[in-house]
Design an enzyme around this catalytic site. Structure first.
Site, mmCIF file in Angstrom:
data_model
loop_
_atom_site.group_PDB
_atom_site.id
_atom_site.type_symbol
_atom_site.label_atom_id
_atom_site.label_comp_id
_atom_site.label_asym_id
_atom_site.label_seq_id
_atom_site.Cartn_x
_atom_site.Cartn_y
_atom_site.Cartn_z
ATOM 1 N N HIS A 142 29.757 6.491 8.533
ATOM 2 C CA HIS A 142 28.770 5.911 7.661
ATOM 3 C C HIS A 142 27.675 5.000 8.278
ATOM 4 C CE1 HIS A 142 29.905 6.397 3.261
ATOM 5 N NE2 HIS A 142 31.093 6.461 3.479
ATOM 6 N N GLN A 160 27.437 0.860 2.350
ATOM 7 C CA GLN A 160 27.723 1.166 0.875
ATOM 8 C C GLN A 160 27.463 0.123 0.046
ATOM 9 O OE1 GLN A 160 31.920 2.918 2.274
ATOM 10 N NE2 GLN A 160 31.215 4.360 0.438
ATOM 11 N N CYS A 168 34.900 9.821 -1.079
ATOM 12 C CA CYS A 168 34.160 8.726 -0.741
ATOM 13 C C CYS A 168 33.695 7.989 -1.996
ATOM 14 C CB CYS A 168 32.726 9.099 0.079
ATOM 15 S SG CYS A 168 31.784 7.692 0.483
ATOM 16 N N LEU A 169 33.960 6.325 -2.010
ATOM 17 C CA LEU A 169 33.621 5.692 -3.033
ATOM 18 C C LEU A 169 31.986 5.818 -3.558
ATOM 19 C CD1 LEU A 169 35.493 2.380 -2.170
ATOM 20 C CD2 LEU A 169 36.135 4.420 -3.928
ATOM 21 N N GLY A 229 38.792 2.680 2.142
ATOM 22 C CA GLY A 229 37.830 2.299 3.334
ATOM 23 C C GLY A 229 36.445 1.927 2.644
HETATM 24 ZN ZN ZN Z 1 32.699 6.827 2.274
#
Ligand code: ZN
Length: 173
Positions: free
Chosen positions: A141, A51, A95-96, A46
């Site tokens: 987010h 982001q 999370c990335l 995701g």
């Molecule tokens: Zn994330």
């Protein structure tokens, strides 16, 4: 399509509330294409627009609950809203934007989302398990929330290894 830079925890952009998408134009399509490519490159399930530095309500989620022999596919969610949840799951979540850190997070087992597609058409989509978790994580987010904000505790590497070691028999079914 192009890879975009994934912002990391500490960047203020990740704490901001995102505005709705109003123009379903080429610019949005390029953003969604780039997000899908960036997510795949980072091996994620995701990714949310903030982001990659865009404060708009758009996310991509990889649907991994597919029939045997079928490829996971990308769900694009523009202006998404969770309209129904059911059940509960708990487990490690990452999370990335927070590489290498996993927290213990409770999420609903099932989530139904109402959203628009890249052309502005409304639709609903259901997610179970990891997909429900990803829906909740990515939509959070858009409110400037990271999983760290809802995580009960951060897992050590040993705890994480233990957790996945215990999961294996189940996955081998
Ligand atoms: Zn994330």
């Amino acid at each position: 399509m192009a890879l975009r830079n994934i912002l990391k925890q500490g960047d203020e952009t990740l704490t901001k509330h995102c505005r709705p998408v109003t123009d379903f134009n080429d610019r949005l399509h390029t953003l969604l294409d780039d997000m899908a490519e960036t997510m795949a490159d980072a091996d994620g399930v995701g990714l949310a627009a903030p982001q990659v530095g865009v404060l708009r309500r758009a996310v991509v989620v990889l649907e991994t609950n597919v029939e045997e022999g079928e490829e996971p596919y990308i769900i694009e969610l523009v202006n998404p809203e969770i309209v129904e949840t059911e059940g509960e799951q708990e487990g490690p979540e990452g999370c990335l934007s927070v590489p290498g850190v996993y927290g213990w997070v409770k999420r609903p087992e099932y989530a139904r989302v109402r959203a628009q597609d890249r052309d502005g058409e409304f639709f609903e989509v259901e997610g179970y398990g990891l997909t429900a978790r990803a829906f909740c994580h990515e939509i959070a987010h858009l409110e400037g929330q990271l999983f760290l904000d809802v995580s009960e505790r951060i897992l050590s590497e040993e705890e994480l290894e233990e957790y996945y070691a215990e999961q294996e028999p189940e996955e081998a079914e």
